[in-house]
Motif scaffolding. Sequence first.
Motif, PDB file in Angstrom:
ATOM      1  N   UNK A 129       5.601   3.317  -5.117  1.00 17.40           N
ATOM      2  CA  UNK A 129       5.458   4.263  -4.158  1.00 17.40           C
ATOM      3  C   UNK A 129       4.084   3.690  -3.211  1.00 17.40           C
ATOM      4  N   UNK A 130       3.013   3.235  -3.905  1.00 23.93           N
ATOM      5  CA  UNK A 130       1.934   2.757  -3.307  1.00 23.93           C
ATOM      6  C   UNK A 130       2.185   1.511  -2.467  1.00 23.93           C
ATOM      7  N   UNK A 131       3.023   0.765  -3.157  1.00 21.21           N
ATOM      8  CA  UNK A 131       3.430  -0.710  -2.397  1.00 21.21           C
ATOM      9  C   UNK A 131       4.257  -0.147  -1.398  1.00 21.21           C
ATOM     10  N   UNK A 132       5.203   0.747  -1.373  1.00 21.74           N
ATOM     11  CA  UNK A 132       5.772   0.909  -0.065  1.00 21.74           C
ATOM     12  C   UNK A 132       4.994   1.436   0.903  1.00 21.74           C
ATOM     13  N   UNK A 133       3.933   2.397   0.709  1.00 23.92           N
ATOM     14  CA  UNK A 133       3.335   2.955   1.867  1.00 23.92           C
ATOM     15  C   UNK A 133       2.402   1.980   2.407  1.00 23.92           C
TER      16      UNK A 133
END
Length: 197
Positions: free
Chosen positions: A129-133
């Motif tokens: 999720x951090x990578x997506x954001x």
Amino acid sequence: MSRRERARLRREEIILIAAELFAERGYRGTSLADVAARAGITEPGLLHHFGNKAGLLLAVIERRDLDSEAFAMELFGMEPADRLRALPEFARRNKHRAGLAKLFTVLVAESLEPDAPGHDHFVARYRALRAIVADIIRSAQEAGLTRDGLDPEAKAAEIIATLDGLQTQWLLDPEAVDIVAAVESYARTLERDLTGS
């Protein structure tokens, strides 16, 4: 209806029942006997579908994650400038499915210890999720839509932490915290922060 289809539908029904119980009582506070009783099957019948309690938990988590993944895919399909404005839509969805939001919050809290059955899943989920954001922020930087000097990874962690924190406060005190209004306000603040305007 084929036998395989009946088994698939039964499995989905059990997952929904387990999700309700985990949201009400937590993973640790829910026994296989509780799930089996509510589902109207025997414990061996339950184990046939999931192997063990951890397997049931992972099935519940995977089912819950389908909603988040669908929303993330919607975000990717939007123009970078529209993605921030879409954040309140996720809050609206959660408001109408408070049980799923509560389930997620309970399961994350119970998965903090490294030996918890859901620990590795949630570590991987938050990393993804951090990578997506961060990728969304980077794409906005490349399009000239955000100010220079932002660290996409640090900002991604902050955004996720803020949204999770708002959700937890809403779940604890829904009369005092309007999750949709809170996320709308945060999205406006975040847009000003990211653009420097």
